[in-house]
Design a protein around this motif. Structure first.
Motif, short mmCIF file in Angstrom:
data_model
loop_
_atom_site.label_atom_id
_atom_site.label_comp_id
_atom_site.label_asym_id
_atom_site.label_seq_id
_atom_site.Cartn_x
_atom_site.Cartn_y
_atom_site.Cartn_z
N GLU A 101 0.58 -1.13 0.40
CA GLU A 101 0.03 0.20 0.00
C GLU A 101 1.16 1.64 0.35
O GLU A 101 1.95 1.81 -0.97
CB GLU A 101 -0.68 -0.32 1.70
N GLY A 102 0.88 2.05 1.33
CA GLY A 102 1.73 3.36 1.45
C GLY A 102 3.02 3.83 0.44
O GLY A 102 3.44 3.83 -0.03
N TYR A 103 3.67 2.30 0.80
CA TYR A 103 5.13 2.43 0.85
C TYR A 103 5.35 1.93 -0.59
O TYR A 103 6.27 2.00 -0.36
CB TYR A 103 5.44 0.96 1.49
N THR A 141 -5.24 4.74 6.86
CA THR A 141 -5.90 4.50 6.12
C THR A 141 -4.82 4.81 4.72
O THR A 141 -4.43 6.73 4.77
CB THR A 141 -6.82 4.99 5.20
N SER A 142 -4.26 4.19 4.30
CA SER A 142 -2.66 4.96 3.43
C SER A 142 -2.75 6.21 2.27
O SER A 142 -2.38 6.59 2.12
CB SER A 142 -1.77 3.93 3.26
N TYR A 149 1.33 6.11 11.22
CA TYR A 149 0.98 5.13 11.10
C TYR A 149 -1.42 5.43 10.72
O TYR A 149 -2.34 5.39 11.11
CB TYR A 149 0.42 4.91 12.32
N SER A 167 -2.20 9.96 -1.14
CA SER A 167 -1.75 9.30 -0.16
C SER A 167 -1.24 10.57 1.47
O SER A 167 -0.48 11.07 1.71
CB SER A 167 -0.43 8.69 -0.83
N PHE A 206 -0.01 9.02 3.48
CA PHE A 206 0.68 7.88 4.24
C PHE A 206 2.16 8.74 3.76
O PHE A 206 3.19 9.38 4.57
CB PHE A 206 1.30 6.72 3.72
#
Ligand code: HEM
Length: 444
Positions: A28-30, A319-320, A316, A346, A348
């Motif tokens: 996801e975010g990463y 939702t990213s 954290y 995003s 994140f």
């Protein structure tokens, strides 16, 4: 004048269908963070078969959530995840329909209503902590999700406490899995089909409760969202249909319980490794609450806890990303993004930009204290709860639950999290790391 470029000319690639979805789902975010490092603040990718433009930064967030929001659709962005398991709820409505529904739902989220939930929330939180302290070492997220589910079932669905909670928990589990599965075959034995069955069972139970509520009258005096939705009438005399109310409350519990449990799990994780922050928060509670019972006004007088929670929200975010479908062309960074594309922003990645946050990898709640206030220098820099017309309607509900939990935890318990901090941090894929964490709680 500079020539506008086609979105197809953006850096990035569309990847291999399905494979790129699976890769994305795993990180996801990463995954977006890595692409941002490679391609910069505007790049293309494919998600669920759709051409996507990913726009990064506070300016992009503002454009998507406010300035060009009328050209974008939440329905087209989220429908795949929300409509089959939950129906056409607030989150996936657009324009006038969205503002009408939101107006009718708002009374359940105004400060007076939120304050009326305090007592019940506190009772559930304290009872859950007491039980947890008798259980030895247990999976952290399971314990927290059960507690936030109990709060949601009681205060959003209006179902009396502890009534068939195990069964309701299983229905939500089935619905959550159904909303995330990529394979959508509606048969009784598929993940998707089981989610549909769970939805029908939950709605049957709610139909009975709604009938009882209407008979008992006094809806305006309700101390739960279900009752306040049933009582809501707007200035033109419009009400929410029962079918819509059922869909909304079922979705609210889903939207609220895993997000709130997620924030709590990371708050416990960070505090367990930071005795100096436990000490600071305990001192603040001692000064504001003393040895008496916590009350709702005191929750507003805890600046250190607020900064600590903003740092959890930053590192954290449950939702990213936020998605929207393009209905009318928009422009960003010299690119024209046409109807039919999907836009992704995003939280994140925004929260890890060094142009906004000093040493973004460092856990440093004081960045939110005056005079630094790093989130206030540029609007739309802290986005855990979204922004614009679709900003999280349950933010105050969540924050009250989180603060009650942390206050009760810090005042009455000690806890240990395993595996130890250095084996888990830095956390780059929070949903994955979360499921490894276990907790042991003991009375102080
Ligand atoms: C820490 C907890 C929570 C986080 C981080 C969170 C995050 C978010 C975000 C990012 C959005 C915006 C989505 C978008 O723009 O597309 C959102 C919307 C929403 N949230 Fe939350 N949420 C939380 C808790 C809750 C709670 C407790 C409730 C209900 C009691 C709730 C109900 C909703 C609903 C209904 C929407 C859609 C609002 C609209 O479209 O007008 N959330 N949330």
């Amino acid at each position: 004048m500079q020539r506008l470029k086609s979105a197809l000319e953006m850096p990035g690639d569309f990847g291999v269908p399905i494979l790129s979805d699976l890769q994305f789902a795993a990180s996801e975010g990463y995954c977006l963070l890595q692409k941002w490092q490679k391609y910069g603040s505007a790049f293309k990718m494919r998600l669920l078969g759709q051409k996507c433009a990913v726009l990064i930064g506070a300016q992009a967030n503002r454009l998507v959530l406010v300035e060009q929001a009328d050209c974008l659709s939440s329905y087209l962005g989220w429908r795949y995840f929300v409509e089959p398991p939950f129906g056409r709820t607030l989150m996936i409505q657009d324009g006038q329909e969205h503002s009408n529904t939101r107006r009718l739902m708002m009374p359940a989220f105004h400060s007076t209503a939120i304050a009326s939930y305090f007592q019940t929330m506190q009772e559930i939180v304290q009872a859950s902590l007491k039980t947890l302290a008798t259980q030895g070492e247990v999976p952290l997220m399971d314990a927290l999700r059960r507690m936030t589910l109990l709060v949601g079932v009681r205060l959003l669905l209006g179902i009396p406490q502890n009534q068939e909670i195990d069964e309701i928990e299983q229905w939500y589990e089935a619905q959550l899995k159904a909303s995330l599965t990529l394979f959508r075959l509606n048969l009784p034995f598929t993940t998707f089909g089981k989610g549909q069955i769970a939805r029908q069972k939950l709605k049957r139970q709610l139909l009975l409760i709604i009938a009882q509520r209407r008979q008992a009258l006094r809806l305006l005096a309700s101390q739960d969202a279900l009752g306040l939705f049933l009582a809501a009438v707007d200035t033109e005399g419009k009400t929410l249909p029962d079918e819509q109310i059922m869909d909304e409350v079922v979705h609210l519990v889903n939207a609220s319980h895993f997000t709130t449990a997620g924030v709590l799990s990371w708050a416990m994780f960070e505090l367990a490794a930071r005795p100096q922050w436990c000490q600071r928060l305990r001192c603040e509670l001692e000064q504001v609450v003393g040895s008496g019972d916590l009350n709702v006004e005191q929750l507003r007088q805890l600046p250190q806890m607020t900064h600590f929670l903003k740092e959890i929200e930053r590192l954290y975010p449950p939702t990213s990303l936020i998605v929207r479908g393009v209905v009318k062309e928009i422009e960003f960074a010299g690119y024209q993004i046409p109807p039919g594309w999907t836009i992704i922003i995003s939280q994140f990645v925004t929260h890890r930009l060094s142009s906004i946050y000093t040493n973004p990898e460092e856990f440093d709640p004081d960045r939110f204290a005056p005079p630094r206030e790093e989130d206030k220098k540029v609007p739309f820099s802290l986005l855990g709860f979204g922004g614009g017309a679709h900003v999280c309607i349950g933010r105050e509900f969540a924050l009250m639950e989180i603060k009650i939990f942390l206050a009760s935890l810090l005042r009455k318990y000690h806890w240990v999290i395993t595996p130890e901090y250095s084996a888990v941090a830095p956390v780059l894929v929070p949903p994955k790391a979360q499921n490894k964490l276990r907790v042991r709680l003991t009375p102080a």
